[in-house]
Design a protein around this motif. Structure first.
Motif, PDB file in Angstrom:
ATOM      1  N   ALA A 161       0.816  -1.215   0.000  1.00  7.06           N
ATOM      2  CA  ALA A 161       0.000   0.000   0.000  1.00  7.06           C
ATOM      3  C   ALA A 161       0.848   1.262   0.000  1.00  7.06           C
ATOM      4  O   ALA A 161       2.003   1.252   0.434  1.00  7.06           O
ATOM      5  CB  ALA A 161      -0.935   0.002   1.207  1.00  7.06           C
ATOM      6  N   ARG A 162       0.265   2.343  -0.474  1.00  8.06           N
ATOM      7  CA  ARG A 162       0.919   3.653  -0.455  1.00  8.06           C
ATOM      8  C   ARG A 162       0.671   4.351   0.879  1.00  8.06           C
ATOM      9  O   ARG A 162       1.557   4.913   1.480  1.00  8.06           O
ATOM     10  CB  ARG A 162       0.375   4.515  -1.605  1.00  8.06           C
ATOM     11  N   VAL A 163      -0.588   4.340   1.336  1.00  8.86           N
ATOM     12  CA  VAL A 163      -0.976   4.963   2.599  1.00  8.86           C
ATOM     13  C   VAL A 163      -1.469   3.882   3.550  1.00  8.86           C
ATOM     14  O   VAL A 163      -2.218   2.986   3.151  1.00  8.86           O
ATOM     15  CB  VAL A 163      -2.095   6.013   2.385  1.00  8.86           C
ATOM     16  N   VAL A 164      -1.050   3.960   4.804  1.00 11.49           N
ATOM     17  CA  VAL A 164      -1.480   2.996   5.820  1.00 11.49           C
ATOM     18  C   VAL A 164      -2.205   3.753   6.930  1.00 11.49           C
ATOM     19  O   VAL A 164      -1.668   4.713   7.494  1.00 11.49           O
ATOM     20  CB  VAL A 164      -0.288   2.226   6.426  1.00 11.49           C
ATOM     21  N   VAL A 165      -3.427   3.317   7.237  1.00 13.72           N
ATOM     22  CA  VAL A 165      -4.207   3.932   8.319  1.00 13.72           C
ATOM     23  C   VAL A 165      -4.405   2.883   9.408  1.00 13.72           C
ATOM     24  O   VAL A 165      -4.959   1.810   9.157  1.00 13.72           O
ATOM     25  CB  VAL A 165      -5.574   4.431   7.822  1.00 13.72           C
ATOM     26  N   ILE A 166      -3.946   3.187  10.617  1.00 15.19           N
ATOM     27  CA  ILE A 166      -4.046   2.252  11.740  1.00 15.19           C
ATOM     28  C   ILE A 166      -5.250   2.639  12.591  1.00 15.19           C
ATOM     29  O   ILE A 166      -5.272   3.717  13.182  1.00 15.19           O
ATOM     30  CB  ILE A 166      -2.767   2.270  12.594  1.00 15.19           C
ATOM     31  N   THR A 167      -6.242   1.764  12.660  1.00 17.25           N
ATOM     32  CA  THR A 167      -7.477   2.088  13.376  1.00 17.25           C
ATOM     33  C   THR A 167      -7.683   1.253  14.628  1.00 17.25           C
ATOM     34  O   THR A 167      -8.688   1.427  15.316  1.00 17.25           O
ATOM     35  CB  THR A 167      -8.697   1.888  12.454  1.00 17.25           C
ATOM     36  N   SER A 168      -6.767   0.341  14.923  1.00 13.26           N
ATOM     37  CA  SER A 168      -6.894  -0.501  16.109  1.00 13.26           C
ATOM     38  C   SER A 168      -5.505  -0.793  16.648  1.00 13.26           C
ATOM     39  O   SER A 168      -4.545  -0.929  15.883  1.00 13.26           O
ATOM     40  CB  SER A 168      -7.617  -1.810  15.771  1.00 13.26           C
ATOM     41  N   SER A 169      -5.374  -0.890  17.965  1.00 13.68           N
ATOM     42  CA  SER A 169      -4.051  -0.984  18.593  1.00 13.68           C
ATOM     43  C   SER A 169      -3.582  -2.426  18.799  1.00 13.68           C
ATOM     44  O   SER A 169      -3.139  -2.807  19.884  1.00 13.68           O
ATOM     45  CB  SER A 169      -4.057  -0.247  19.938  1.00 13.68           C
ATOM     46  N   TRP A 170      -3.674  -3.229  17.748  1.00 12.00           N
ATOM     47  CA  TRP A 170      -3.132  -4.582  17.815  1.00 12.00           C
ATOM     48  C   TRP A 170      -1.611  -4.512  18.008  1.00 12.00           C
ATOM     49  O   TRP A 170      -0.937  -3.762  17.287  1.00 12.00           O
ATOM     50  CB  TRP A 170      -3.415  -5.343  16.519  1.00 12.00           C
ATOM     51  N   PRO A 171      -1.038  -5.268  18.943  1.00  8.88           N
ATOM     52  CA  PRO A 171       0.427  -5.255  19.094  1.00  8.88           C
ATOM     53  C   PRO A 171       1.143  -5.758  17.850  1.00  8.88           C
ATOM     54  O   PRO A 171       2.293  -5.401  17.600  1.00  8.88           O
ATOM     55  CB  PRO A 171       0.665  -6.179  20.301  1.00  8.88           C
ATOM     56  N   GLU A 172       0.443  -6.562  17.049  1.00  9.19           N
ATOM     57  CA  GLU A 172       1.029  -7.073  15.812  1.00  9.19           C
ATOM     58  C   GLU A 172       1.339  -5.954  14.819  1.00  9.19           C
ATOM     59  O   GLU A 172       2.137  -6.129  13.899  1.00  9.19           O
ATOM     60  CB  GLU A 172       0.078  -8.084  15.159  1.00  9.19           C
ATOM     61  N   PHE A 173       0.715  -4.803  15.004  1.00  7.18           N
ATOM     62  CA  PHE A 173       0.911  -3.697  14.071  1.00  7.18           C
ATOM     63  C   PHE A 173       2.123  -2.833  14.417  1.00  7.18           C
ATOM     64  O   PHE A 173       2.451  -1.909  13.682  1.00  7.18           O
ATOM     65  CB  PHE A 173      -0.334  -2.801  14.042  1.00  7.18           C
ATOM     66  N   LEU A 174       2.786  -3.107  15.531  1.00  7.81           N
ATOM     67  CA  LEU A 174       3.869  -2.248  15.988  1.00  7.81           C
ATOM     68  C   LEU A 174       5.133  -2.360  15.137  1.00  7.81           C
ATOM     69  O   LEU A 174       5.817  -1.371  14.921  1.00  7.81           O
ATOM     70  CB  LEU A 174       4.209  -2.557  17.457  1.00  7.81           C
ATOM     71  N   CYS A 175       5.446  -3.555  14.696  1.00 10.55           N
ATOM     72  CA  CYS A 175       6.717  -3.782  13.988  1.00 10.55           C
ATOM     73  C   CYS A 175       6.464  -4.288  12.576  1.00 10.55           C
ATOM     74  O   CYS A 175       6.744  -5.449  12.257  1.00 10.55           O
ATOM     75  CB  CYS A 175       7.592  -4.770  14.765  1.00 10.55           C
ATOM     76  N   LEU A 176       5.955  -3.426  11.742  1.00 13.25           N
ATOM     77  CA  LEU A 176       5.674  -3.759  10.351  1.00 13.25           C
ATOM     78  C   LEU A 176       6.533  -2.878   9.438  1.00 13.25           C
ATOM     79  O   LEU A 176       7.077  -1.864   9.868  1.00 13.25           O
ATOM     80  CB  LEU A 176       4.184  -3.560  10.049  1.00 13.25           C
ATOM     81  N   PRO A 177       6.692  -3.253   8.171  1.00 14.62           N
ATOM     82  CA  PRO A 177       7.570  -2.501   7.251  1.00 14.62           C
ATOM     83  C   PRO A 177       6.953  -1.185   6.790  1.00 14.62           C
ATOM     84  O   PRO A 177       6.518  -1.043   5.646  1.00 14.62           O
ATOM     85  CB  PRO A 177       7.748  -3.487   6.086  1.00 14.62           C
TER      86      PRO A 177
END
Length: 222
Positions: free
Chosen positions: A189-205
């Motif tokens: 994706a070009r733009v990433v929008v984070i709408t939930s605080s899953w710990p899995e989302f902390l260390c992504l590229p």
């Protein structure tokens, strides 16, 4: 009856407190004050406290919205009616803000730049559930934003670790844009929008991506 009424009343009080936080934040913006600073000071008052006093997307899930509707059906309460209107207005405001910030990024790229750069999606939304670990996506910010992005004509994907469990609760015509592979969604994706605080989302590229976080109404791109 007293215990059942008390349980409803507790949830109604909490969701109305959330409505008050959003109303205070909205008024602060209107008069030129910083909403976060205003609410931070308000939360310091021990008579008010910090729980449910953070501006953001209205409470969703199986309990609070349902109990607000039940309480409103039991009595014609202007306060409950006002809270419901406040939540609807704030939901629309947050969606508009997210669409505005996303469109500004995509506009600088040109109509097909995201394809030329090797991206499969213009927008990746991380988080379909209302909180991590709970497979419930009814009326959540992630789902509402996906529908809004699709209405804008943007090629969008919604990723969530529980997607295989919640897929059936999301509009059938959006099924091809749903995935449990959140890492791949970010990479493509070009733009990433984070709408939930899953710990899995902390260390992504995230390097090279434009990231928008919606935590407590903080729409900060980085």
């Amino acid at each position: 009856l007293d215990i059942a009424a008390a349980k409803l009343a507790i949830n109604v009080a909490l969701i109305m407190k959330a409505a008050m936080a959003n109303d205070l934040a909205s008024t602060a913006r209107t008069i030129g004050a910083d909403p976060e600073k205003v609410l931070a000071i308000v939360r310091l008052d021990p008579r008010i406290g910090s729980s449910f006093m953070h501006p953001g997307y209205p409470p969703v899930g199986p309990c609070l919205p349902r109990d607000l509707k039940v309480w409103g059906a039991l009595a014609d309460s202007p306060i409950v009616h006002g809270a419901s209107i406040s939540h609807e207005e704030n939901r629309a405001y947050l969606i508009r803000q997210l669409l505005k910030e996303t469109s500004q990024v995509l506009a600088t790229d040109g109509p097909v730049a995201w394809v030329n750069d090797g991206h499969s999606f213009q927008v990746a939304i991380l988080g379909a559930t209302y909180k991590p670990g709970v497979p419930e996506a009814t009326d959540t910010l992630g789902v509402a934003l996906l529908e809004a992005c699709v209405d804008q004509g943007w090629n969008t994907v919604l990723a969530d670790p529980t997607m295989d469990e919640i897929r059936r609760t999301i509009r059938d015509d959006l099924g091809f844009q749903l995935t449990a592979d959140y890492r791949k969604a970010v990479m493509e994706a070009r733009v990433v929008v984070i709408t939930s605080s899953w710990p899995e989302f902390l260390c992504l590229p995230y390097k090279g991506k434009f990231v928008i976080s919606t935590k407590e109404n903080d729409l900060a791109g980085r």
